[in-house]
Scaffold this active site. Structure first.
Site, mmCIF file in Angstrom:
data_model
loop_
_atom_site.group_PDB
_atom_site.id
_atom_site.type_symbol
_atom_site.label_atom_id
_atom_site.label_comp_id
_atom_site.label_asym_id
_atom_site.label_seq_id
_atom_site.Cartn_x
_atom_site.Cartn_y
_atom_site.Cartn_z
ATOM 1 N N GLY A 91 -39.044 -4.972 -34.391
ATOM 2 C CA GLY A 91 -38.518 -3.973 -35.316
ATOM 3 C C GLY A 91 -37.902 -4.497 -36.594
ATOM 4 O O GLY A 91 -37.316 -3.725 -37.345
ATOM 5 N N GLN A 92 -38.005 -5.815 -36.866
ATOM 6 C CA GLN A 92 -37.477 -6.292 -38.150
ATOM 7 C C GLN A 92 -38.360 -5.777 -39.279
ATOM 8 O O GLN A 92 -39.584 -5.958 -39.254
ATOM 9 C CB GLN A 92 -37.392 -7.828 -38.201
ATOM 10 C CG GLN A 92 -36.677 -8.313 -39.471
ATOM 11 C CD GLN A 92 -36.514 -9.833 -39.535
ATOM 12 O OE1 GLN A 92 -37.008 -10.565 -38.674
ATOM 13 N NE2 GLN A 92 -35.823 -10.291 -40.560
ATOM 14 N N HIS A 98 -30.027 -10.029 -41.647
ATOM 15 C CA HIS A 98 -28.990 -8.992 -41.631
ATOM 16 C C HIS A 98 -28.534 -8.762 -40.204
ATOM 17 O O HIS A 98 -29.334 -8.668 -39.286
ATOM 18 C CB HIS A 98 -29.469 -7.683 -42.273
ATOM 19 C CG HIS A 98 -30.762 -7.179 -41.732
ATOM 20 N ND1 HIS A 98 -31.984 -7.717 -42.098
ATOM 21 C CD2 HIS A 98 -31.032 -6.203 -40.835
ATOM 22 C CE1 HIS A 98 -32.948 -7.074 -41.459
ATOM 23 N NE2 HIS A 98 -32.397 -6.156 -40.676
ATOM 24 N N LEU A 99 -27.218 -8.673 -40.074
ATOM 25 C CA LEU A 99 -26.591 -8.385 -38.785
ATOM 26 C C LEU A 99 -26.238 -6.904 -38.776
ATOM 27 O O LEU A 99 -25.498 -6.433 -39.648
ATOM 28 C CB LEU A 99 -25.334 -9.249 -38.654
ATOM 29 C CG LEU A 99 -24.475 -9.051 -37.405
ATOM 30 C CD1 LEU A 99 -25.270 -9.287 -36.131
ATOM 31 C CD2 LEU A 99 -23.258 -9.969 -37.464
ATOM 32 N N HIS A 100 -26.804 -6.175 -37.797
ATOM 33 C CA HIS A 100 -26.442 -4.761 -37.650
ATOM 34 C C HIS A 100 -25.117 -4.672 -36.897
ATOM 35 O O HIS A 100 -24.988 -5.237 -35.794
ATOM 36 C CB HIS A 100 -27.482 -4.018 -36.801
ATOM 37 C CG HIS A 100 -28.829 -3.858 -37.415
ATOM 38 N ND1 HIS A 100 -29.232 -2.713 -38.069
ATOM 39 C CD2 HIS A 100 -29.903 -4.689 -37.446
ATOM 40 C CE1 HIS A 100 -30.492 -2.836 -38.470
ATOM 41 N NE2 HIS A 100 -30.924 -4.025 -38.108
HETATM 42 P P1 5GP Z 1 -34.375 -4.122 -39.455
HETATM 43 O O1 5GP Z 1 -35.288 -3.020 -38.961
HETATM 44 O O2 5GP Z 1 -35.095 -5.063 -40.380
HETATM 45 O O3 5GP Z 1 -33.596 -4.818 -38.394
HETATM 46 O O4 5GP Z 1 -33.260 -3.374 -40.312
HETATM 47 C C1 5GP Z 1 -33.424 -3.018 -41.638
HETATM 48 C C2 5GP Z 1 -32.411 -1.928 -41.907
HETATM 49 O O5 5GP Z 1 -32.268 -1.804 -43.309
HETATM 50 C C3 5GP Z 1 -32.820 -0.546 -41.382
HETATM 51 O O6 5GP Z 1 -31.825 -0.093 -40.473
HETATM 52 C C4 5GP Z 1 -32.917 0.311 -42.631
HETATM 53 O O7 5GP Z 1 -32.435 1.610 -42.419
HETATM 54 C C5 5GP Z 1 -32.081 -0.453 -43.629
HETATM 55 N N1 5GP Z 1 -32.498 -0.341 -45.009
HETATM 56 C C6 5GP Z 1 -33.776 -0.469 -45.495
HETATM 57 N N2 5GP Z 1 -33.774 -0.356 -46.839
HETATM 58 C C7 5GP Z 1 -32.479 -0.160 -47.199
HETATM 59 C C8 5GP Z 1 -31.834 0.016 -48.465
HETATM 60 O O8 5GP Z 1 -32.459 0.030 -49.521
HETATM 61 N N3 5GP Z 1 -30.487 0.180 -48.458
HETATM 62 C C9 5GP Z 1 -29.763 0.178 -47.296
HETATM 63 N N4 5GP Z 1 -28.433 0.357 -47.397
HETATM 64 N N5 5GP Z 1 -30.336 -0.002 -46.086
HETATM 65 C C10 5GP Z 1 -31.667 -0.165 -46.047
#
Ligand code: 5GP
Ligand code: ZN
Length: 112
Positions: A91-92, A98-100
């Protein structure tokens, strides 16, 4: 790095709701929150994932965790979940480490 959305948020080139910033990290609210508190903590320098950050900038790697804890405390959460997705298969979607930080609702285990 060109065309990296999180590099652009760090640089202030596109808007982000920044809640905390340190020498090496920036924390901002996720655009599509999955919990009442859903903050992304990123290193200012570009790395593709958590392992590459840890190898390339261990101090920033540690600072992601202390920043996440500070944000959780600021928002009144003793209980919170921290997640690094690594790879499209889990899901990345953004390839800037980035750390959620997720908090403010009950969570199940194992995650989906
Ligand atoms: P991943 O799925 O890569 O672990 O997480 C990426 C996260 O970035 C997702 O939860 C998505 O909602 C968030 N995200 C994507 N684009 C943007 C953006 O332009 N601004 C912000 N604040 N979050 C974003
Ligand atoms: Zn980047």
């Amino acid at each position: 790095m060109e065309d990296c959305i999180f590099c652009k948020i760090v640089a202030g080139e596109i808007p982000g709701e920044v809640v905390h910033a340190t020498e090496r990290t920036v924390a901002f609210r996720d655009l599509n929150p999955q919990a009442p508190t859903h903050v992304l903590v990123v290193p200012r320098r570009h790395f593709a994932n958590a392992a590459e950050l840890a190898a390339g900038d261990p101090e920033a790697s540690a600072e992601l965790l202390t920043t996440a804890a500070a944000v959780a405390a600021d928002e009144g959460h003793d209980d919170y979940r921290l997640v690094f997705n690594t790879g499209a298969g889990v899901g990345q979607t953004v390839f800037h480490t980035h750390l959620h930080l997720l908090a403010g609702r009950p969570m199940t285990w194992p995650p989906g």
